[in-house]
Design an enzyme around this catalytic site. Structure first.
Site, mmCIF file in Angstrom:
data_model
loop_
_atom_site.group_PDB
_atom_site.id
_atom_site.type_symbol
_atom_site.label_atom_id
_atom_site.label_comp_id
_atom_site.label_asym_id
_atom_site.label_seq_id
_atom_site.Cartn_x
_atom_site.Cartn_y
_atom_site.Cartn_z
ATOM 1 N N GLY A 124 0.870 -1.182 0.000
ATOM 2 C CA GLY A 124 0.000 0.000 0.000
ATOM 3 C C GLY A 124 0.898 1.220 0.000
ATOM 4 O O GLY A 124 0.845 2.042 -0.912
ATOM 5 N N PRO A 125 1.776 1.330 1.012
ATOM 6 C CA PRO A 125 2.815 2.361 0.931
ATOM 7 C C PRO A 125 3.709 2.020 -0.268
ATOM 8 O O PRO A 125 4.330 0.942 -0.297
ATOM 9 C CB PRO A 125 3.550 2.217 2.267
ATOM 10 C CG PRO A 125 2.561 1.551 3.188
ATOM 11 C CD PRO A 125 1.795 0.622 2.292
ATOM 12 N N ASP A 162 3.507 2.690 -11.544
ATOM 13 C CA ASP A 162 4.337 3.884 -11.692
ATOM 14 C C ASP A 162 4.676 4.493 -10.343
ATOM 15 O O ASP A 162 5.772 5.029 -10.154
ATOM 16 C CB ASP A 162 3.597 4.920 -12.546
ATOM 17 C CG ASP A 162 3.531 4.489 -13.998
ATOM 18 O OD1 ASP A 162 4.596 4.364 -14.618
ATOM 19 O OD2 ASP A 162 2.420 4.252 -14.498
ATOM 20 N N HIS A 265 -8.305 5.273 -11.927
ATOM 21 C CA HIS A 265 -7.443 4.776 -10.857
ATOM 22 C C HIS A 265 -8.252 4.465 -9.598
ATOM 23 O O HIS A 265 -7.929 3.555 -8.854
ATOM 24 C CB HIS A 265 -6.366 5.822 -10.539
ATOM 25 C CG HIS A 265 -5.566 5.520 -9.305
ATOM 26 N ND1 HIS A 265 -4.399 4.798 -9.343
ATOM 27 C CD2 HIS A 265 -5.775 5.833 -7.994
ATOM 28 C CE1 HIS A 265 -3.920 4.676 -8.105
ATOM 29 N NE2 HIS A 265 -4.721 5.305 -7.281
ATOM 30 N N ARG A 360 27.714 -1.345 20.833
ATOM 31 C CA ARG A 360 27.776 -1.871 19.464
ATOM 32 C C ARG A 360 28.787 -3.008 19.399
ATOM 33 O O ARG A 360 28.604 -4.002 18.688
ATOM 34 C CB ARG A 360 28.118 -0.771 18.459
ATOM 35 C CG ARG A 360 29.483 -0.126 18.664
ATOM 36 C CD ARG A 360 29.687 1.047 17.708
ATOM 37 N NE ARG A 360 30.867 1.813 18.042
ATOM 38 C CZ ARG A 360 31.870 2.070 17.187
ATOM 39 N NH1 ARG A 360 31.818 1.629 15.955
ATOM 40 N NH2 ARG A 360 32.900 2.779 17.566
ATOM 41 N N GLU A 414 19.537 2.452 3.414
ATOM 42 C CA GLU A 414 18.901 2.079 4.673
ATOM 43 C C GLU A 414 17.471 1.601 4.454
ATOM 44 O O GLU A 414 17.012 0.645 5.081
ATOM 45 C CB GLU A 414 18.901 3.267 5.647
ATOM 46 C CG GLU A 414 20.278 3.800 6.017
ATOM 47 C CD GLU A 414 20.855 4.752 4.981
ATOM 48 O OE1 GLU A 414 20.132 5.118 4.027
ATOM 49 O OE2 GLU A 414 22.036 5.134 5.110
ATOM 50 N N HIS A 464 25.375 4.152 17.434
ATOM 51 C CA HIS A 464 25.626 5.591 17.488
ATOM 52 C C HIS A 464 24.335 6.290 17.896
ATOM 53 O O HIS A 464 23.773 7.092 17.164
ATOM 54 C CB HIS A 464 26.150 6.101 16.139
ATOM 55 C CG HIS A 464 27.483 5.509 15.741
ATOM 56 N ND1 HIS A 464 27.675 4.163 15.597
ATOM 57 C CD2 HIS A 464 28.675 6.089 15.477
ATOM 58 C CE1 HIS A 464 28.936 3.928 15.254
ATOM 59 N NE2 HIS A 464 29.574 5.067 15.182
ATOM 60 N N ASP A 472 30.663 14.064 14.671
ATOM 61 C CA ASP A 472 29.891 14.082 13.420
ATOM 62 C C ASP A 472 28.714 15.060 13.475
ATOM 63 O O ASP A 472 28.142 15.399 12.442
ATOM 64 C CB ASP A 472 29.404 12.669 13.070
ATOM 65 C CG ASP A 472 30.438 11.902 12.238
ATOM 66 O OD1 ASP A 472 31.373 12.542 11.717
ATOM 67 O OD2 ASP A 472 30.306 10.675 12.111
ATOM 68 N N HIS A 476 23.965 13.526 12.704
ATOM 69 C CA HIS A 476 24.253 12.128 13.009
ATOM 70 C C HIS A 476 23.910 11.753 14.451
ATOM 71 O O HIS A 476 24.207 10.652 14.882
ATOM 72 C CB HIS A 476 25.741 11.841 12.738
ATOM 73 C CG HIS A 476 26.063 11.735 11.276
ATOM 74 N ND1 HIS A 476 25.736 12.729 10.374
ATOM 75 C CD2 HIS A 476 26.656 10.749 10.540
ATOM 76 C CE1 HIS A 476 26.136 12.355 9.162
ATOM 77 N NE2 HIS A 476 26.680 11.167 9.227
ATOM 78 N N ARG A 523 28.115 4.246 20.476
ATOM 79 C CA ARG A 523 29.430 4.307 19.848
ATOM 80 C C ARG A 523 30.519 4.241 20.915
ATOM 81 O O ARG A 523 31.573 3.647 20.721
ATOM 82 C CB ARG A 523 29.573 5.630 19.077
ATOM 83 C CG ARG A 523 30.948 5.815 18.485
ATOM 84 C CD ARG A 523 31.178 7.218 17.935
ATOM 85 N NE ARG A 523 32.499 7.282 17.327
ATOM 86 C CZ ARG A 523 33.271 8.356 17.291
ATOM 87 N NH1 ARG A 523 32.825 9.491 17.803
ATOM 88 N NH2 ARG A 523 34.454 8.317 16.737
#
Lengths: 671, 671
Positions: A124-125, A162, A265, A360, A414, A464, A472, A476, A523
């Site tokens: 749908g999305p 489309d 449509h 991490r 991502e 992070h 950064d 970020h 981080r």
């Protein structure tokens, strides 16, 4: 279009396709809403696909080696519901079709995963389906390499419009599929030249075939209403080693007065026009009526795969018992028995060694012991492998010449990564996790939301996770992202404070069957706080008392992740002044909310001052500060109230006032 | 690379470019963090661009007709800082360069809009800069059409890396620019074949030139270290009517031991390697030292545009006074004087007529009176024009042959639209607004966050703001999105309850200079609740008493948007039972938070029961329910605690229990 000529050219095909068109018109008219044009335009393609190519058995919709069909242009849901009903999927009754878009029906406005068999993913999305499909095809490649072509050998088909192709995510999907040469992925482009606002040219003049070729795809252009051409194109696409895009020139709302228009449509509900369209089709039956002859033909299509499936069952039975068990276990999302003991052993080792590492890195330490015992994990990162710590030694890099590889270099994609991970989980047999920086949750959001909505246990490794990022700078540094994840229904947002909690979070994430997890990881290095080994997964309760007051309890400090050690330092300051202070670690709000009142009251009793510390926005914290037996006059929050800045992490913590001293001061001011 | 040969071929150019490389190496070494490789690889391109083509005057950085330079690959920030310092931008002192990435410096890790002159937009999140650039180029086209080529005639230059081009948003940007034939947009692709994880081939094998050609771009491929080729390519690009992509084959970290490697992407801080690289360049000066001769050359480049700027000032002075005023006013983001009176007149008319309309329609009614008096507005929608109600009669459709048109059909590109809108606002002279469904906030999020971070007043028109969407189902029904927007710093989230509040929200949004606005608007019709005309903009206080208790005040019902009428009905039920009930409408939390304590206390006094009703997640509401003098035991929330469903809107409100009756029951249970 000359409908009569189309009818005459392939009369039997025509009537089968007309059944889809008629059901669509009837269902949309009954609902007085929906999208008629796309199913009417793509009925010929779908009919040929289901009739001649799609490997499936309507009576065994969960057959693992079935071809997958994904309706990326999900607004055309009546195309899928019609196909499922006509071919004889048991749950897709005529009653359900009649209740299109109504409360309690499985025939939602857009196809919802879990509502009915044969709906492989929620769409749908726009652009999500085609990006999920890349994950489906990757999962197939990996499992084919592991179990052999005899038990895993199927295609992933997609219908995209489309809209799907204009969404940026489609580019990420297309280029990833091209790079990985996913030859068993076949996409039909519903090239009808119409969007909601008008003709496609109004907003886009992309040469789509050229674009797909630039991404390494095989492209075929056909008349989407010519069943012979459709059949030939699919046959050809199945033989190429590249992913295939079949550009189908179609007419939206074929045969209706609104054909080839934006109006086509949407919901075509005018009774006279509807009757006229049906008459043109040669469809002389009443609403929702499909004559037995045509229904029988369709049911034969639905049963076409039964023999092949039976043969597959035999082949599957020929696998070693261990392979069968592994295959079945992973498909059922059952964790291996060893997982629990493995996590416990790691926790013990960590509690004893008490390393100071970033979470991490903790996550990598956990993955190093998990990946070898869970062959269904598929890792990856959006070009931040070394920063996200997502790759372990045993995984192997997935590539064209190493299909067994379980680590995917997703590139700087991502959104495409998140959607592909969802696709792998939906395909079955895979538990996908992938990493990026937590702030880039923003890029992956649409797919992360769908994981929650679809109730699938995708794992998002988000490192992070605060101003701790440092130099950064604010682009970020996530601030509002914990709130974003926590506000999303059916999602676990973990922010572990050390390696032990990280191991516990992973255990929950990898045993979850219907909830995705976000792991927000640091981080910067953090001390081990859980130095006393506990067999029990304390994080599973969402929040727990990490350190009790030694003096009379006057304050409770709540914290998550990197701020739990700040809370512990604050506690030390306060206790030194005789102020009894409890520290509550809250690695997962959602799980804490699920606990019963008695447990929650034990952790957060009425009375003491409450201060929460988290290097993020306050949004949501009042639930625990002033709600849950708290008092506005005895509560405070230490965290961020704006965006971050560019400087070394320790400077930022100091400048933004997220320090043990500030927390202790805050407590004292409220006593 | 044969550095000696490069030096010998163009010795003067070489030393100018080497200044950028040396400053980059020194700044990154001093900060012990940052990204060296990109500035070192693209120094030649940047040098030729600034020296021979970029129209700018370092002493007049705000010159409206300057060319714009956008560093989409924002991690290479030292490229930009070096250029600004070398060419003599006053604020970019050597001291700032030395304090790269430190607290308080304008030289943040990634370029931050507002930190320094010459930084046209904040970049870092990949793909944003190239997508902003489409907006810059659109704004230029529109203003050139309005004011004439004599005063508006400039280019937009972009440096984009592989990361930018892999992000999906770049596809949206590229295809939109191709469709609109933005010939004055010129993108340099830093084709260095390196990403963080390894060579580009690891994750991508896209034929980028072919991809850009498929989108209608002019493509030139050159050696990115050959100043003559660079010059020729830019000269050619300036003559084509299509947007141009110049593929620059470069070597990341040119001349350093880490050249052509992933390591070269990051912080190159090894002292010996640094010295060796500088020696190879023939750069014999100390850290941060630029010899006078080279600095003088660069300053001459920075002054090159002064004459042209003076001539421009003359031409500008030749415009009619009214045109000059308009131009200057819009550039300063000053609203026209008529705006306030126009809004007041509309409010009066609405309060008297009290129409029942959806707030998306209310928004259109407001735009119909605003757009004619604010020539700087530029509207648009991501293919939902009729649903978002964003197009008004006077705007005209922007197109290749109608550059005056102020309405843009963005296509199904929510993310690209949001970024382009930001670009238009950043360019100056434009106030951009654009629409999509509120749930697709998810797609636009990364750019929406950047609007907040950059402090620019972009307006996001988000219709279909709850389960009120109805049959389209949960994929199209926002639940957590109000929380998402409210959690984001520096953003106004408006959820107006009727046409009057919608007009007030628009007035605030269009007079804001440094805060973006989200307008969450309904699909479904709502009664006019503000039937008593007030000159004052009540929404500017964020929340206010809409209806006072007539009996003794025992309860306060808080609500936003479509639920304010639910609250009013609940109030009627309660008052009929003698329970005095106040209704507080809260169209904008953020503005309410900005009010002083006295006002907030007046609106939300301690004592009465508090119930909030909103068809969204509870996240954040405790701030007003249990905080702000409230009490957990006397507070409740009526809203959503999961995703929506597919059914007619009124059925959903009933089934999810968001009704006046439920609100009244909730109040009574707490009394």
């Amino acid at each position: 279009m000359d409908i009569a000529a189309l009818r005459a050219a392939n009369p039997e095909h025509w009537m089968r396709a007309a059944a889809i068109r008629a059901l669509t018109l009837d269902a949309v008219a009954a609902a007085n809403s929906g999208h008629s044009g796309m199913p009417m335009g793509m009925a010929d393609v779908a009919t040929v696909l289901y009739e001649k190519h799609l490997k499936f058995d309507a009576k065994a919709p969960d057959w693992p080696d079935r071809d997958r069909f994904i309706l990326s242009a999900g607004h055309g849901s009546m195309l899928l519901y019609s196909l499922l009903h006509l071919t004889g999927y048991e749950d897709m009754t005529l009653e359900q079709v009649k209740n299109f878009r109504q409360w309690g029906a499985i025939t939602a406005g857009h196809p919802e995963y879990g509502h009915a068999k044969g709906i492989e993913t929620t769409t749908g999305p726009l652009g999500q389906g085609i990006a999920n499909a890349v994950g489906f095809a990757l999962a197939e490649e990996i499992q084919r390499a592991r179990y052999g072509r005899k038990v895993v050998d199927h295609h992933t088909y997609v219908i995209a419009g489309d809209g799907c192709l204009m969404e940026g995510i489609s580019q990420e999907a297309i280029t990833l599929a091209g790079r990985q040469r996913l030859g068993k992925l076949i996409v039909f482009w519903d090239n009808n030249n119409i969007t909601i606002d008008g003709t496609v040219e109004l907003s886009d003049r992309t040469n789509q075939p050229q674009r797909f070729k630039a991404a390494g795809w095989h492209v075929i252009e056909i008349d989407g209403h010519d069943p012979i051409a459709i059949d030939a194109a699919i046959t050809k696409a199945k033989t190429t080693s590249k992913p295939s895009m079949i550009a189908c020139k179609t007419h939206i709302a074929l045969g209706h007065a609104a054909q080839d228009t934006s109006k086509g449509h949407g919901a075509l509900t005018d009774a006279a026009q509807l009757a006229e369209a049906k008459a043109g089709y040669g469809w002389t039956w009443g609403p929702f009526e499909v004559p037995t002859e045509i229904k029988t033909q369709w049911e034969a299509i639905g049963a076409r795969g039964a023999t092949e499936r039976a043969a597959w069952e035999d082949r599957f039975a020929g696998l070693s018992g261990r392979k069968q068990d592994d295959f079945t276990r992973a498909l059922a999302l059952e964790a291996p028995k060893k997982l629990s003991a493995t996590i416990k052993a790691l926790k013990k080792q960590i509690s004893e060694g008490a390393p100071k590492v970033a979470t991490r890195k903790s996550s990598e330490m956990v993955l190093e012991v998990i990946n070898p015992i869970m062959p269904e994990t598929v890792g990856g990162s959006a070009d931040l492998t070394g920063s996200n710590n997502t790759k372990t030694g045993d995984l192997g890099t997935h590539d064209i010449d190493n299909r067994k590889g379980r680590y995917i270099y997703y590139g700087i994609r991502e959104h495409g990564m998140a959607a592909a991970m969802n696709g792998m989980v939906l395909h079955g047999g895979a538990r996908a996790y992938g990493g990026t920086f937590f702030t880039f949750t923003d890029y992956a959001r649409p797919s992360m939301r769908l994981a929650s909505l679809m109730k699938i246990p995708t794992v998002f490794v988000m490192t992070h996770d605060s101003i701790g990022v440092g130099e950064d700078g604010p682009t970020h540094q996530p601030v509002e992202h914990l709130a974003i994840c926590r506000a999303t229904p059916n999602s676990y947002t973990f922010r572990p404070c050390d390696t032990v909690e990280t191991a516990e979070a992973w255990e929950i994430a990898l045993t979850s069957k219907d909830t995705p997890s976000v792991l927000a990881l640091t981080r910067q290095g953090l001390p081990t706080l859980r130095t006393e080994h506990k067999l029990k997964n304390l994080s599973a309760q969402g929040a727990y008392v990490l350190a009790e007051a030694t003096e009379k309890r006057q304050a409770i400090i709540m914290a998550t992740g990197s701020e739990v050690s700040v809370a512990m330092e604050a506690r030390a300051l306060l206790e030194a002044e005789g102020i009894g202070t409890r520290v509550v670690s809250m690695p997962c709000w959602e799980l804490f909310e699920e606990q019963d009142e008695a447990y929650r009251r034990k952790v957060l009793p009425a009375g003491p001052v409450r201060v929460a510390v988290e290097a993020g926005a306050r949004m949501g914290w009042d639930r625990w500060l002033t709600g849950e037996r708290g008092k506005a006059t005895k509560a405070d929050f230490v965290g961020m109230d704006g965006f971050g800045a560019s400087a070394p992490a320790e400077v930022l913590y100091e400048k933004f006032g997220i320090t043990a001293k500030a927390v202790a001061e805050s407590v004292k001011a409220l006593l």
